[in-house]
Motif scaffolding. Structure first.
Motif, PDB file in Angstrom:
ATOM      1  N   SER A 115       0.825  -1.226   0.000  1.00 49.30           N
ATOM      2  CA  SER A 115       0.000   0.000   0.000  1.00 49.30           C
ATOM      3  C   SER A 115       0.848   1.259   0.000  1.00 49.30           C
ATOM      4  O   SER A 115       0.296   2.365  -0.039  1.00 49.30           O
ATOM      5  N   GLY A 116       2.177   1.094   0.126  1.00 49.38           N
ATOM      6  CA  GLY A 116       2.981   2.282   0.397  1.00 49.38           C
ATOM      7  C   GLY A 116       4.036   2.583  -0.637  1.00 49.38           C
ATOM      8  O   GLY A 116       3.864   2.283  -1.814  1.00 49.38           O
ATOM      9  N   THR A 117       5.165   3.148  -0.175  1.00 56.53           N
ATOM     10  CA  THR A 117       6.223   3.587  -1.103  1.00 56.53           C
ATOM     11  C   THR A 117       6.871   2.389  -1.802  1.00 56.53           C
ATOM     12  O   THR A 117       7.442   2.523  -2.875  1.00 56.53           O
ATOM     13  N   GLY A 118       6.787   1.224  -1.187  1.00 57.47           N
ATOM     14  CA  GLY A 118       7.242   0.021  -1.880  1.00 57.47           C
ATOM     15  C   GLY A 118       8.712  -0.312  -1.722  1.00 57.47           C
ATOM     16  O   GLY A 118       9.255  -1.106  -2.497  1.00 57.47           O
ATOM     17  N   THR A 119       9.393   0.231  -0.716  1.00 62.93           N
ATOM     18  CA  THR A 119      10.825  -0.082  -0.585  1.00 62.93           C
ATOM     19  C   THR A 119      11.038  -1.517  -0.110  1.00 62.93           C
ATOM     20  O   THR A 119      12.042  -2.143  -0.445  1.00 62.93           O
ATOM     21  N   LEU A 120      10.091  -2.057   0.658  1.00 62.67           N
ATOM     22  CA  LEU A 120      10.196  -3.487   1.029  1.00 62.67           C
ATOM     23  C   LEU A 120       9.954  -4.369  -0.197  1.00 62.67           C
ATOM     24  O   LEU A 120      10.659  -5.363  -0.410  1.00 62.67           O
ATOM     25  N   LEU A 121       8.996  -3.983  -1.020  1.00 61.34           N
ATOM     26  CA  LEU A 121       8.766  -4.704  -2.283  1.00 61.34           C
ATOM     27  C   LEU A 121      10.040  -4.684  -3.119  1.00 61.34           C
ATOM     28  O   LEU A 121      10.461  -5.724  -3.658  1.00 61.34           O
ATOM     29  N   THR A 158       2.770  -9.632   2.838  1.00 55.70           N
ATOM     30  CA  THR A 158       2.222  -8.287   3.009  1.00 55.70           C
ATOM     31  C   THR A 158       3.386  -7.386   3.409  1.00 55.70           C
ATOM     32  O   THR A 158       3.954  -7.522   4.493  1.00 55.70           O
ATOM     33  N   ALA A 159       3.754  -6.503   2.501  1.00 59.63           N
ATOM     34  CA  ALA A 159       4.920  -5.622   2.655  1.00 59.63           C
ATOM     35  C   ALA A 159       4.441  -4.177   2.695  1.00 59.63           C
ATOM     36  O   ALA A 159       4.449  -3.473   1.683  1.00 59.63           O
ATOM     37  N   GLY A 160       3.975  -3.763   3.875  1.00 59.68           N
ATOM     38  CA  GLY A 160       3.391  -2.435   3.992  1.00 59.68           C
ATOM     39  C   GLY A 160       1.988  -2.390   3.424  1.00 59.68           C
ATOM     40  O   GLY A 160       1.541  -1.397   2.866  1.00 59.68           O
ATOM     41  N   PHE A 161       1.283  -3.510   3.526  1.00 56.16           N
ATOM     42  CA  PHE A 161      -0.117  -3.573   3.089  1.00 56.16           C
ATOM     43  C   PHE A 161      -0.978  -3.130   4.256  1.00 56.16           C
ATOM     44  O   PHE A 161      -0.938  -3.739   5.326  1.00 56.16           O
ATOM     45  N   MET A 162      -1.764  -2.051   4.033  1.00 52.62           N
ATOM     46  CA  MET A 162      -2.408  -1.396   5.163  1.00 52.62           C
ATOM     47  C   MET A 162      -3.877  -1.762   5.328  1.00 52.62           C
ATOM     48  O   MET A 162      -4.687  -0.942   5.755  1.00 52.62           O
ATOM     49  N   LYS A 163      -4.204  -2.976   4.987  1.00 57.06           N
ATOM     50  CA  LYS A 163      -5.564  -3.468   5.228  1.00 57.06           C
ATOM     51  C   LYS A 163      -5.504  -4.803   5.975  1.00 57.06           C
ATOM     52  O   LYS A 163      -4.692  -5.685   5.646  1.00 57.06           O
ATOM     53  N   ASN A 178       3.975 -11.386   7.071  1.00 64.25           N
ATOM     54  CA  ASN A 178       3.893  -9.940   7.205  1.00 64.25           C
ATOM     55  C   ASN A 178       5.134  -9.399   7.916  1.00 64.25           C
ATOM     56  O   ASN A 178       5.703 -10.065   8.782  1.00 64.25           O
ATOM     57  N   SER A 179       5.543  -8.198   7.552  1.00 62.07           N
ATOM     58  CA  SER A 179       6.584  -7.493   8.295  1.00 62.07           C
ATOM     59  C   SER A 179       5.944  -6.295   8.989  1.00 62.07           C
ATOM     60  O   SER A 179       5.273  -5.481   8.347  1.00 62.07           O
ATOM     61  N   HIS A 180       6.154  -6.232  10.324  1.00 61.65           N
ATOM     62  CA  HIS A 180       5.574  -5.150  11.123  1.00 61.65           C
ATOM     63  C   HIS A 180       6.697  -4.319  11.728  1.00 61.65           C
ATOM     64  O   HIS A 180       7.656  -4.897  12.267  1.00 61.65           O
ATOM     65  N   PRO A 181       6.594  -2.990  11.732  1.00 64.58           N
ATOM     66  CA  PRO A 181       7.704  -2.145  12.187  1.00 64.58           C
ATOM     67  C   PRO A 181       7.735  -1.892  13.690  1.00 64.58           C
ATOM     68  O   PRO A 181       7.869  -0.746  14.148  1.00 64.58           O
ATOM     69  N   ALA A 182       7.585  -2.985  14.457  1.00 60.00           N
ATOM     70  CA  ALA A 182       7.734  -2.894  15.912  1.00 60.00           C
ATOM     71  C   ALA A 182       8.036  -4.297  16.433  1.00 60.00           C
ATOM     72  O   ALA A 182       7.929  -5.275  15.696  1.00 60.00           O
ATOM     73  N   PRO A 191       1.161  -3.180  18.121  1.00 62.42           N
ATOM     74  CA  PRO A 191       0.534  -3.694  16.889  1.00 62.42           C
ATOM     75  C   PRO A 191      -0.256  -2.590  16.189  1.00 62.42           C
ATOM     76  O   PRO A 191      -0.414  -1.493  16.721  1.00 62.42           O
ATOM     77  N   GLY A 192      -0.724  -2.907  14.981  1.00 60.49           N
ATOM     78  CA  GLY A 192      -1.620  -1.976  14.293  1.00 60.49           C
ATOM     79  C   GLY A 192      -0.948  -1.127  13.240  1.00 60.49           C
ATOM     80  O   GLY A 192       0.194  -1.364  12.836  1.00 60.49           O
ATOM     81  N   ALA A 193      -1.691  -0.115  12.814  1.00 61.10           N
ATOM     82  CA  ALA A 193      -1.273   0.674  11.653  1.00 61.10           C
ATOM     83  C   ALA A 193      -0.247   1.744  11.990  1.00 61.10           C
ATOM     84  O   ALA A 193       0.295   2.379  11.081  1.00 61.10           O
ATOM     85  N   HIS A 194       0.011   1.964  13.283  1.00 59.99           N
ATOM     86  CA  HIS A 194       0.894   3.073  13.674  1.00 59.99           C
ATOM     87  C   HIS A 194       1.974   2.627  14.653  1.00 59.99           C
ATOM     88  O   HIS A 194       2.262   3.308  15.646  1.00 59.99           O
ATOM     89  N   ILE A 200      14.245   1.372  10.854  1.00 57.34           N
ATOM     90  CA  ILE A 200      13.559   0.077  10.955  1.00 57.34           C
ATOM     91  C   ILE A 200      13.421  -0.555   9.570  1.00 57.34           C
ATOM     92  O   ILE A 200      13.676  -1.755   9.383  1.00 57.34           O
ATOM     93  N   LYS A 201      13.080   0.261   8.578  1.00 56.58           N
ATOM     94  CA  LYS A 201      12.939  -0.271   7.219  1.00 56.58           C
ATOM     95  C   LYS A 201      14.257  -0.829   6.689  1.00 56.58           C
ATOM     96  O   LYS A 201      14.276  -1.820   5.954  1.00 56.58           O
ATOM     97  N   THR A 202      15.370  -0.196   7.084  1.00 54.92           N
ATOM     98  CA  THR A 202      16.681  -0.701   6.648  1.00 54.92           C
ATOM     99  C   THR A 202      16.866  -2.137   7.126  1.00 54.92           C
ATOM    100  O   THR A 202      17.356  -2.999   6.395  1.00 54.92           O
ATOM    101  N   LEU A 203      16.399  -2.382   8.340  1.00 54.17           N
ATOM    102  CA  LEU A 203      16.451  -3.743   8.904  1.00 54.17           C
ATOM    103  C   LEU A 203      15.497  -4.673   8.153  1.00 54.17           C
ATOM    104  O   LEU A 203      15.836  -5.792   7.764  1.00 54.17           O
ATOM    105  N   GLU A 204      14.287  -4.185   7.900  1.00 51.53           N
ATOM    106  CA  GLU A 204      13.276  -5.016   7.227  1.00 51.53           C
ATOM    107  C   GLU A 204      13.710  -5.405   5.818  1.00 51.53           C
ATOM    108  O   GLU A 204      13.378  -6.497   5.345  1.00 51.53           O
ATOM    109  N   ARG A 205      14.415  -4.540   5.155  1.00 54.07           N
ATOM    110  CA  ARG A 205      14.800  -4.804   3.768  1.00 54.07           C
ATOM    111  C   ARG A 205      15.803  -5.942   3.645  1.00 54.07           C
ATOM    112  O   ARG A 205      15.950  -6.532   2.576  1.00 54.07           O
TER     113      ARG A 205
HETATM  114  N1  LIG Z   1       1.295  -2.211  10.174  1.00 63.43           N
HETATM  115  C1  LIG Z   1       1.743  -2.304   8.831  1.00 63.43           C
HETATM  116  C2  LIG Z   1       2.966  -1.438   8.625  1.00 63.43           C
HETATM  117  O1  LIG Z   1       3.106  -0.401   9.242  1.00 63.43           O
HETATM  118  N2  LIG Z   1       3.850  -1.916   7.735  1.00 63.43           N
HETATM  119  C3  LIG Z   1       5.067  -1.183   7.467  1.00 63.43           C
HETATM  120  O2  LIG Z   1       4.921  -0.378   6.309  1.00 63.43           O
HETATM  121  C4  LIG Z   1       6.258  -0.092   5.836  1.00 63.43           C
HETATM  122  C5  LIG Z   1       6.239  -0.238   4.338  1.00 63.43           C
HETATM  123  O3  LIG Z   1       7.370   0.391   3.809  1.00 63.43           O
HETATM  124  P1  LIG Z   1       7.510   0.534   2.199  1.00 63.43           P
HETATM  125  O4  LIG Z   1       6.204   1.085   1.697  1.00 63.43           O
HETATM  126  O5  LIG Z   1       8.678   1.473   2.042  1.00 63.43           O
HETATM  127  O6  LIG Z   1       7.771  -0.838   1.664  1.00 63.43           O
HETATM  128  C6  LIG Z   1       7.197  -1.111   6.520  1.00 63.43           C
HETATM  129  O7  LIG Z   1       7.967  -0.484   7.531  1.00 63.43           O
HETATM  130  C7  LIG Z   1       6.233  -2.090   7.146  1.00 63.43           C
HETATM  131  O8  LIG Z   1       6.736  -2.695   8.314  1.00 63.43           O
END
Ligand SMILES: NCC(=O)N[C@@H]1O[C@H](COP(=O)([O-])[O-])[C@@H](O)[C@H]1O
Ligand SMILES: Nc1nc2c(c(=O)[nH]1)N[C@@H](CN(C=O)c1ccc(C(=O)N[C@@H](CCC(=O)O)C(=O)O)cc1)CN2
Length: 206
Positions: A16-22, A92-97, A113-117, A123-126, A176-181
């Protein structure tokens, strides 16, 4: 140069987002030694992930909640769209549903799923904003199986990040995203090649 002869496992990435994890998962899939390929990217809104997928020649499907009469219809359509690519795993890589019964039944124990905490905290969207507001000194990310709760599924891997006194949500989230990637592609490769054993709340890579 390693050249794979075995077929690569198809996965579908939801974003759902900028897609850097994708982008990180995509880079790993393009490694000759990788065991998976991204069959499609499914988004619930126009977002940065769309162009990242298109630039890589990966099919993109949009399944927006607003395009459906209700949440259950959206969930069923999402499951049908994802199923059409016959994925072995969904990420689910930043999928916000929050995924509903149709998705969970269709892909039980096969959604990562990858969660940034550091779950179960925040938990949750924030998650990043909540951890920062709480004043934690250490946070991080959690890669877990998706279940019918919100960020309650069995944990596969975690990584930690120190919180700095002058951190903002954005500066902390970027670390955190640097770690997730790194962590998320590693876990995807592992679940595809080794599989997962679950025992109640606990999960282990074989
Ligand atoms: N609760 C879901 C959530 O917050 N997910 C988070 O969205 C970001 C997506 O980054 P990206 O759009 O750069 O890939 C990631 O940090 C992921 O953990
Ligand atoms: N059934 C599940 N679905 C999903 C999970 C999960 O654990 N179980 N994880 C999420 C990703 N996620 C946290 O990592 C997350 C994303 C979004 C929300 C949320 O509250 N979404 C709201 C809408 C928010 C928005 O549109 O901005 C909602 O769905 O109504 C919570 C957790 C992926 N799916």
């Amino acid at each position: 140069m390693n050249s794979r002869t075995a077929p690569r496992a198809p996965i579908v990435v939801l974003a759902s987002g900028t897609g850097t994890l994708l982008a990180a998962i995509l880079r790993r899939s393009q490694d000759p030694a990788s065991s998976f390929q991204i069959a499609a990217v499914v988004v619930d809104r126009d977002c940065g992930a769309v162009q990242i997928a298109r630039d890589a020649g990966v099919p993109v499907v949009t399944c927006a909640l607003a395009d459906h009469p209700d949440r259950a219809a959206w969930d069923r359509d999402l499951a049908a769209q994802v199923s059409s690519f016959a994925p072995q795993w969904i990420v689910t890589a930043g999928f916000m549903k929050i995924l509903g019964p149709a998705m969970l039944a269709g892909f039980a124990q096969r959604i990562v799923n990858s969660h940034p905490a550091l779950l179960p905290a925040f938990p949750g969207a924030h998650g990043v904003a909540d951890a920062l507001a709480y004043g934690v000194k250490v946070t991080g990310c959690t890669v877990h199986l998706v279940d019918d709760g919100v960020d309650t599924g069995p944990i596969l891997a975690q990584g930690t990040v120190e919180v700095y006194p002058d951190d903002t949500v954005d500066s902390l989230h970027e670390r955190i995203k640097t770690l997730e990637r790194d962590l998320l592609p590693d876990v995807v490769e592992a679940v595809v090649t080794r599989g997962v054993v679950t025992d109640g709340r606990k999960a282990h890579l074989k």
